[in-house]
Design an enzyme around this catalytic site. Structure first.
Site, PDB file in Angstrom:
ATOM      1  N   GLN A 104       0.854  -1.208   0.000  1.00  0.00           N
ATOM      2  CA  GLN A 104       0.000   0.000   0.000  1.00  0.00           C
ATOM      3  C   GLN A 104       0.879   1.243   0.000  1.00  0.00           C
ATOM      4  OE1 GLN A 104      -3.338  -0.684   3.137  1.00  0.00           O
ATOM      5  NE2 GLN A 104      -1.799  -2.259   3.471  1.00  0.00           N
ATOM      6  N   ASN A 105       2.183   1.041   0.118  1.00  0.00           N
ATOM      7  CA  ASN A 105       3.083   2.187   0.263  1.00  0.00           C
ATOM      8  C   ASN A 105       3.378   2.832  -1.087  1.00  0.00           C
ATOM      9  OD1 ASN A 105       3.072   1.391   2.874  1.00  0.00           O
ATOM     10  ND2 ASN A 105       5.103   0.482   2.862  1.00  0.00           N
ATOM     11  N   VAL A 106       3.518   4.149  -1.054  1.00  0.00           N
ATOM     12  CA  VAL A 106       3.851   4.871  -2.283  1.00  0.00           C
ATOM     13  C   VAL A 106       5.359   5.092  -2.395  1.00  0.00           C
ATOM     14  CG1 VAL A 106       1.572   5.958  -2.470  1.00  0.00           C
ATOM     15  CG2 VAL A 106       3.405   7.162  -1.248  1.00  0.00           C
ATOM     16  N   HIS A 122      -1.676   1.561  -4.267  1.00  0.00           N
ATOM     17  CA  HIS A 122      -1.981   2.997  -4.139  1.00  0.00           C
ATOM     18  C   HIS A 122      -1.062   3.878  -4.988  1.00  0.00           C
ATOM     19  CE1 HIS A 122      -3.941   2.015   0.015  1.00  0.00           C
ATOM     20  NE2 HIS A 122      -4.760   1.799  -0.991  1.00  0.00           N
ATOM     21  N   CYS A 133      -3.348  14.584 -20.682  1.00  0.00           N
ATOM     22  CA  CYS A 133      -3.065  13.540 -21.689  1.00  0.00           C
ATOM     23  C   CYS A 133      -2.825  12.165 -21.066  1.00  0.00           C
ATOM     24  CB  CYS A 133      -1.882  13.942 -22.577  1.00  0.00           C
ATOM     25  SG  CYS A 133      -0.279  13.897 -21.738  1.00  0.00           S
ATOM     26  N   CYS A 151       3.015  19.280 -17.738  1.00  0.00           N
ATOM     27  CA  CYS A 151       3.406  18.186 -18.623  1.00  0.00           C
ATOM     28  C   CYS A 151       4.279  18.693 -19.773  1.00  0.00           C
ATOM     29  CB  CYS A 151       2.119  17.563 -19.162  1.00  0.00           C
ATOM     30  SG  CYS A 151       2.359  16.245 -20.333  1.00  0.00           S
ATOM     31  N   CYS A 154       2.088  18.092 -23.250  1.00  0.00           N
ATOM     32  CA  CYS A 154       0.883  18.859 -23.639  1.00  0.00           C
ATOM     33  C   CYS A 154       0.641  20.099 -22.774  1.00  0.00           C
ATOM     34  CB  CYS A 154      -0.343  17.943 -23.574  1.00  0.00           C
ATOM     35  SG  CYS A 154      -0.924  17.632 -21.908  1.00  0.00           S
ATOM     36  N   GLY A 193       2.784  -4.596   9.040  1.00  0.00           N
ATOM     37  CA  GLY A 193       2.805  -3.152   9.258  1.00  0.00           C
ATOM     38  C   GLY A 193       1.646  -2.404   8.641  1.00  0.00           C
ATOM     39  N   ASN A 219       3.173  -6.912  13.367  1.00  0.00           N
ATOM     40  CA  ASN A 219       2.825  -5.517  13.660  1.00  0.00           C
ATOM     41  C   ASN A 219       3.291  -5.199  15.075  1.00  0.00           C
ATOM     42  OD1 ASN A 219       1.214  -3.039  14.187  1.00  0.00           O
ATOM     43  ND2 ASN A 219       0.146  -3.625  12.311  1.00  0.00           N
TER      44      ASN A 219
HETATM   45  P1  OAD Z   1      -1.357   2.939   8.968  1.00  0.00           P
HETATM   46  O1  OAD Z   1      -0.620   4.172   9.368  1.00  0.00           O
HETATM   47  O2  OAD Z   1      -2.845   2.972   9.011  1.00  0.00           O
HETATM   48  O3  OAD Z   1      -0.884   1.735   9.872  1.00  0.00           O
HETATM   49  C1  OAD Z   1       0.469   1.457  10.094  1.00  0.00           C
HETATM   50  C2  OAD Z   1       0.566   0.170  10.880  1.00  0.00           C
HETATM   51  O4  OAD Z   1       1.929  -0.144  11.037  1.00  0.00           O
HETATM   52  C3  OAD Z   1      -0.052   0.224  12.286  1.00  0.00           C
HETATM   53  O5  OAD Z   1      -0.844  -0.919  12.475  1.00  0.00           O
HETATM   54  C4  OAD Z   1       1.161   0.228  13.210  1.00  0.00           C
HETATM   55  O6  OAD Z   1       0.887  -0.433  14.429  1.00  0.00           O
HETATM   56  C5  OAD Z   1       2.158  -0.561  12.383  1.00  0.00           C
HETATM   57  N1  OAD Z   1       3.580  -0.290  12.641  1.00  0.00           N
HETATM   58  C6  OAD Z   1       4.184   0.887  12.936  1.00  0.00           C
HETATM   59  N2  OAD Z   1       5.507   0.735  13.009  1.00  0.00           N
HETATM   60  C7  OAD Z   1       5.767  -0.573  12.751  1.00  0.00           C
HETATM   61  C8  OAD Z   1       6.963  -1.347  12.663  1.00  0.00           C
HETATM   62  N3  OAD Z   1       8.173  -0.831  12.860  1.00  0.00           N
HETATM   63  N4  OAD Z   1       6.838  -2.665  12.370  1.00  0.00           N
HETATM   64  C9  OAD Z   1       5.624  -3.221  12.175  1.00  0.00           C
HETATM   65  N5  OAD Z   1       4.470  -2.536  12.254  1.00  0.00           N
HETATM   66  C10 OAD Z   1       4.533  -1.230  12.517  1.00  0.00           C
HETATM   67  O7  OAD Z   1      -0.809   2.548   7.524  1.00  0.00           O
HETATM   68  P2  OAD Z   1      -1.430   1.572   6.424  1.00  0.00           P
HETATM   69  O8  OAD Z   1      -2.205   0.477   7.049  1.00  0.00           O
HETATM   70  O9  OAD Z   1      -0.361   1.227   5.500  1.00  0.00           O
HETATM   71  O10 OAD Z   1      -3.542   5.239   1.631  1.00  0.00           O
HETATM   72  O11 OAD Z   1      -2.442   2.569   5.730  1.00  0.00           O
HETATM   73  C11 OAD Z   1      -3.081   2.179   4.549  1.00  0.00           C
HETATM   74  C12 OAD Z   1      -3.359   3.356   3.689  1.00  0.00           C
HETATM   75  O12 OAD Z   1      -4.015   4.392   4.432  1.00  0.00           O
HETATM   76  C13 OAD Z   1      -2.145   4.047   3.115  1.00  0.00           C
HETATM   77  O13 OAD Z   1      -1.616   3.405   1.992  1.00  0.00           O
HETATM   78  C14 OAD Z   1      -2.696   5.396   2.768  1.00  0.00           C
HETATM   79  C15 OAD Z   1      -3.510   5.678   4.010  1.00  0.00           C
HETATM   80  O14 OAD Z   1      -4.594   6.533   3.851  1.00  0.00           O
HETATM   81  C16 OAD Z   1      -3.635   6.194   0.719  1.00  0.00           C
HETATM   82  O15 OAD Z   1      -3.009   7.224   0.805  1.00  0.00           O
HETATM   83  C17 OAD Z   1      -4.554   5.866  -0.411  1.00  0.00           C
END
Ligand code: OAD
Length: 246
Positions: A104-106, A122, A133, A151, A154, A193, A219
């Site tokens: 899910q990471n960018v 994402h 374009c 761009c 265009c 994570g 996690n």
């Molecule tokens: P979150 O910020 O919601 O959750 C991060 C998770 O990582 C939490 O459950 C933490 O407990 C855990 N965590 C933190 N540090 C850690 C470590 N060192 N090792 C293991 N776990 C750890 O992030 P995501 O679930 O990735 O979307 O969020 C999903 C999406 O929500 C993102 O891609 C973004 C956001 O809105 C968009 O921007 C479309």
């Protein structure tokens, strides 16, 4: 042996015997590289209202403002390097016949570490897309000098090629994930994570589990998804993954 050691050993056995592995990662995998997560203490969405910086409406209203936020994220991400968790996943990929990672990471820390079979559901922050374009190209300039950028093809407005709230997730990533899950039994599912906040993430994790996979959550904290896991390993991914995959 304490309960955590028992679970770690059980998870090690699952991984040792697994030939097909499905991995889902979220912001937590990059936390130890210094990249902020979204939710929880110090999370990006604590300081910024996502509707102001991560929606098509916000961009339409004030593209320069949205770009300022992305510029600061780009500047913050540029010097970051993969951590031991990213690196352990590369070793896992190299040692298994069937491996797929959905992130899910960018950021591109998985690619920087050397992961080859992955998809960004994402999008990627270094990719720029023209709203006129549709051209997509990579630009790794940490902080863009002119906002909003335009761009070269265009002169249309460029936007970060990331998925904003209310937008469709990346089609190529959906297809790659579904193809991987449809074509084989899955032996191990690692959910690392992430809060697994979005329904499609929980859905794919459970679909993989339904194809015979043992679901392991890694996690630092319990999540709303934890109860769905067969094994939960609590701790930082950068410590747990190298131990689990040694
Ligand atoms: P979150 O910020 O919601 O959750 C991060 C998770 O990582 C939490 O459950 C933490 O407990 C855990 N965590 C933190 N540090 C850690 C470590 N060192 N090792 C293991 N776990 C750890 O992030 P995501 O679930 O990735 O979307 O969020 C999903 C999406 O929500 C993102 O891609 C973004 C956001 O809105 C968009 O921007 C479309």
């Amino acid at each position: 042996m304490n309960p955590d050691e028992i679970k770690l050993n059980q998870a090690r056995e699952v991984i040792r015997d697994a030939s097909s592995v499905f991995v889902i990662t979220g912001a937590g995998i990059s936390a130890e590289s210094g990249v902020p997560t979204f939710r929880g203490a110090g999370g990006l969405w604590k300081d910024f209202d996502p509707t102001k910086v991560a929606t098509p409406e916000a961009f339409e209203e004030n593209p320069a403002f949205v770009w300022e936020w992305y510029n600061s994220r780009r500047a913050d991400l540029a010097p970051r390097v993969p951590n031991a968790g990213h690196e352990a996943l590369v070793r896992l990929e190299k040692s298994r016949p069937d491996f797929f990672l959905l992130t899910q990471n960018v950021d591109d820390l998985h690619e920087q570490a050397g992961t080859e079979t992955l998809a960004h559901i994402h999008g990627r922050i270094w990719d720029m897309r023209c709203v006129s374009c549709g051209d997509v190209h990579e630009d790794r300039t940490p902080s863009l000098p002119e906002l909003p950028p335009c761009c070269n093809q265009c002169s249309g407005l460029l936007r970060p090629d990331v998925v904003w709230f209310g937008e469709m997730i990346k089609e190529h990533a959906i297809q790659a994930t579904e193809a991987f899950l449809a074509q084989r039994e899955i032996d191990a599912v690692l959910v690392i994570g992430t809060e697994a906040h979005f329904g499609y993430i929980a859905h794919w994790a459970l679909a993989a589990r339904g194809r015979n996979g043992i679901l392991i959550e890694i996690n630092t904290d319990a999540t709303a998804f934890s109860d769905a896991a067969d094994l939960t390993l609590r701790g930082p991914a950068g410590t747990i993954l190298p131990t689990l995959l040694a």
